[in-house]
Design a protein around this motif. Structure first.
Motif, mmCIF file in Angstrom:
data_model
loop_
_atom_site.group_PDB
_atom_site.id
_atom_site.type_symbol
_atom_site.label_atom_id
_atom_site.label_comp_id
_atom_site.label_asym_id
_atom_site.label_seq_id
_atom_site.Cartn_x
_atom_site.Cartn_y
_atom_site.Cartn_z
ATOM 1 N N LEU A 70 -7.853 5.119 -2.933
ATOM 2 C CA LEU A 70 -8.539 4.195 -2.026
ATOM 3 C C LEU A 70 -10.012 4.561 -1.881
ATOM 4 O O LEU A 70 -10.868 3.693 -1.786
ATOM 5 C CB LEU A 70 -7.872 4.212 -0.657
ATOM 6 N N VAL B 261 0.836 -1.200 0.000
ATOM 7 C CA VAL B 261 0.000 0.000 0.000
ATOM 8 C C VAL B 261 0.874 1.254 0.000
ATOM 9 O O VAL B 261 0.578 2.235 -0.703
ATOM 10 C CB VAL B 261 -0.945 -0.013 1.224
ATOM 11 N N GLY C 284 -2.953 9.000 -2.819
ATOM 12 C CA GLY C 284 -3.273 7.633 -2.392
ATOM 13 C C GLY C 284 -4.626 7.541 -1.730
ATOM 14 O O GLY C 284 -5.378 6.580 -1.948
ATOM 15 N N VAL D 247 0.428 -1.658 -7.191
ATOM 16 C CA VAL D 247 0.650 -2.736 -6.224
ATOM 17 C C VAL D 247 1.529 -3.830 -6.839
ATOM 18 O O VAL D 247 2.453 -4.342 -6.194
ATOM 19 C CB VAL D 247 -0.701 -3.320 -5.753
ATOM 20 N N LEU E 239 -7.254 -3.729 0.742
ATOM 21 C CA LEU E 239 -6.144 -2.776 0.715
ATOM 22 C C LEU E 239 -5.211 -3.050 -0.461
ATOM 23 O O LEU E 239 -4.693 -2.125 -1.090
ATOM 24 C CB LEU E 239 -5.363 -2.860 2.028
ATOM 25 N N MET E 240 -5.003 -4.326 -0.758
ATOM 26 C CA MET E 240 -4.108 -4.688 -1.857
ATOM 27 C C MET E 240 -4.699 -4.332 -3.220
ATOM 28 O O MET E 240 -3.974 -4.003 -4.158
ATOM 29 C CB MET E 240 -3.803 -6.183 -1.815
ATOM 30 N N TYR F 253 -4.232 1.899 -9.230
ATOM 31 C CA TYR F 253 -3.891 1.359 -7.915
ATOM 32 C C TYR F 253 -3.353 -0.071 -8.044
ATOM 33 O O TYR F 253 -2.302 -0.417 -7.490
ATOM 34 C CB TYR F 253 -5.135 1.381 -7.021
ATOM 35 N N GLY G 242 -7.366 -2.086 -3.721
ATOM 36 C CA GLY G 242 -7.973 -0.759 -3.810
ATOM 37 C C GLY G 242 -9.480 -0.753 -3.819
ATOM 38 O O GLY G 242 -10.094 0.181 -4.327
#
Length: 644
Positions: A84, A60, A80, A99, A322-323, A95, A325
């Motif tokens: 998100l 992240v 960022g 990653v 989170l990974m 995003y 988005g």
């Protein structure tokens, strides 16, 4: 000034409202612990919290760190945050590509792709392997990578990544794991995203629930093993010093170490922290699950497949979010209630987490066995379905909360357009002007907007009322009042069976050819233009001496203003139930049928009273006859003595 700065450096991030930019700036300043003007990885990592894996945190951070300088300026942090928050379209692609781009050169290599895919598979305990139908190893990753490497040069650009997602369904499935069919939050909901004041508490809760889910599986496995050895009559004791009563068992984890503890220590604030500085990031965190076996059984009887509980509330889902988005995968926070309690929704809105006071916790534990037996005896009960009871403690902060199914978000019904919260009372039961969209309407709104009625087939209404009587009888016997029925209404246009809500990621889909029975709380209108979803909520308020005093105080005070006693919500349980059922009958049955139902209940009550009077009269006659016989016997005895 801030928005112009952002616009110059990172373009579209400036599209955020200025108020939100200022909020993000405050979060940025709070995270900058050393006041250096930039956020370093250690500060970023601390804000994510101990529940998030270190490799996820680094992935992240890589997305936020646009210039790959190893720290975050405010424009980078805002950029960022925007990715998100929005989590869709071009922003989501950017995003995801960031990653996977571990080498930070704008192109994803085969090794980058494999490392990230294997990390996702590890987080989800092999979910990605199950999507592919084979173990996700280096060879499988290489096969997927080849499909998206359009020019075959061993590196995937942003355009190739976009085309690969569009043309390769299996890659899309890999990256969409666990998102479900989450709807955007309504005006009454606030996403609990990264940087939110509730973020650390939310992640600690999800980590604890994940521990509880794993513990339930272990308990079930142990039970099956022992029953196979000792027979089905053997009773499993959860252990850990809790005895053999599953209703009193408690499992406690130290989330800071991941170890199972014998008991929950008393709340204690570290000496070096002020009263308002305790967070799950700087204090020992403990998590307790009450009656794990009982709630495992209740979860298996709930409306959603048991595996959906882990998919909706497990920490794996949050880390994948989170990974990838997917901001809709984060827990959402609803507005607080009058009592100061808070409500959380799972990302797919299937489950509701509600904090609760100690008195309510004790009451729920005391009545848990009776509730469990009622649910087992009435599989279509309309009572809210509890699936977990927990406590989170960090420092001197301790909060108990329950997990229950969202009464109106069901696999067998569409999501409602409007929701009514009905108690059968009228005083104060109207929504305030200017209420946000998504807030439940109340009794007076229901009468004004819909005439106080639903267009339901009489036979279906009778089934639903019968179930309501069973459930409210249970509540009355346990001195519960102040509950309400949630009625969700979905307009489906024309007639016919409406399209059901089906989650493509669900473990098993609901049967499409047969709607649930009416007493299960899902009904169609008589013309087929609407679908009604019904469920009873707030079933833990007991009628105590304080509540009785409140009732009499309100009755006397409001009488001066012409308010009738029956219009006040606070009533003793029998009176509350009778008024509640009358209101439900009026809403569900036609006017003549309602009158007939009331007449029938009055006749039944009259017959019962007459029968009681008859029995009392017979008993009195028996007593009188016995007394007369006794007097006659005494007279005969006296006469006999006189003759002698």
């Amino acid at each position: 000034v801030v928005s112009e700065n952002v616009r110059a450096k990172l373009g579209r991030a400036a599209a955020l409202p200025l108020g939100e930019v200022i909020d993000v700036l405050h979060t940025y300043q709070r995270m900058d612990a050393d006041h250096s003007g930039v956020i370093e990885f250690a500060e970023f990592r601390a804000e994510l919290g101990p529940a998030i894996r270190d490799d996820v945190a680094r992935a992240v951070f890589r997305v936020f760190d646009v210039d790959h300088g190893g720290d975050l300026s405010f424009p980078e942090f805002l950029h960022g945050h925007r990715l998100l928050k929005l989590g869709a379209g071009a922003d989501r692609l950017l995003y995801l590509h960031s990653v996977f781009d571990i080498s930070c050169n704008g192109r994803v290599t085969k090794d980058d792709f494999a490392a990230t895919a294997l990390l996702l598979d590890d987080i989800t305990h092999g979910a990605l392997s199950r999507v592919l139908g084979c173990p996700l190893d280096a060879a499988a990753c290489a096969g997927v990578f080849t499909k998206i490497d359009g020019d075959g040069d061993g590196a995937v650009s942003m355009d190739e990544f976009k085309a690969g997602l569009r043309e390769n369904g299996e890659l899309t499935e890999l990256l969409n794991w666990g998102q479900g069919a989450a709807a955007p939050p309504s005006e009454a909901e606030t996403p609990v995203g990264f940087g939110s004041p509730h973020w650390l508490v939310a992640t600690a809760i999800l980590r604890g629930i994940g521990k509880g889910i794993e513990h339930r599986r272990n308990l079930r496995r142990s039970r099956h093993e022992m029953e196979s050895l000792l027979g089905s009559g053997w009773r499993w004791g959860p252990g850990m010093g809790q005895g053999n009563d599953p209703y009193k068992a408690v499992a406690v984890w130290n989330l800071s170490t991941g170890e199972l503890e014998d008991s929950m220590p008393p709340p204690k604030r570290p000496k070096d922290l002020a009263a308002d500085e305790c967070t799950p990031a700087n204090c020992p965190v403990y998590f307790a699950e009450y009656a794990p076996e009982v709630f495992a059984d209740l979860t298996s009887r709930a409306r959603f497949p048991e595996g959906e509980y882990a998919a909706s509330l497990g920490l794996e889902q949050l880390q994948v979010a989170l990974m990838t988005g997917a901001v809709t995968s984060l827990v959402s926070l609803l507005s607080s209630s009058k009592s100061g309690m808070f409500f959380y929704l799972s990302h797919d809105k299937r489950y509701l987490l509600k904090t609760m006071p100690e008195a309510e916790l004790k009451k729920q534990l005391a009545t848990l066995q009776d509730y469990h037996e009622h649910v087992r005896a009435h599989p279509h009960t309309l009572l809210c379905r509890f699936v977990g009871l927990h406590r989170l403690q960090y420092g001197d902060q301790s909060v108990a909360f329950q997990v229950q199914e969202n009464a109106l978000h069901r696999a067998d019904a569409p999501r409602p357009d409007v929701v009514y919260d009905l108690k059968g009372s009228s005083y104060g039961r109207i929504t305030k002007p200017g209420a946000k969209r998504g807030v439940a309407r109340k009794d007076c709104d229901f009468r004004l907007e819909r005439g106080g009625r639903l267009a339901v087939d009489p036979a279906a209404a009778a089934e639903l009322l019968a179930q309501l009587k069973e459930d409210t009888q249970f509540l009355m016997e346990h001195d519960v009042f102040d509950y309400s029925v949630l009625v969700g209404i979905k307009s489906v246009g024309g007639g016919g069976v409406p399209e059901k809500h089906v989650d493509p990621n669900a473990a098993e889909a609901p049967p499409p050819d047969r709607p649930p029975p009416a007493h299960a709380g899902c009904l169609e209108s008589t013309c087929g233009a609407e679908v009604y979803t019904v469920g009873i909520i707030d079933i833990l308020t007991h009628y105590s001496a304080r509540r009785a005093a409140e009732h009499h105080g309100k009755e006397l005070g409001l009488k001066l203003f012409g308010v009738k006693a029956g219009e006040i919500s606070c009533q003793n349980p029998p009176t509350y139930r009778a008024r509640f059922l009358d209101a439900m009958a009026e809403a569900l049955l036609p006017a003549d049928a309602t009158a007939e139902a009331v007449k029938g209940e009055e006749e039944e009550a009259t017959m019962e009273a007459a029968e009681e009077n008859k029995e009392e009269a017979a008993e009195e006659n028996k007593e009188e006859a016995a007394e007369e016989n006794k007097e006659e016997a005494a007279e005969e005895e006296a006469a006999k003595e006189g003759q002698e």
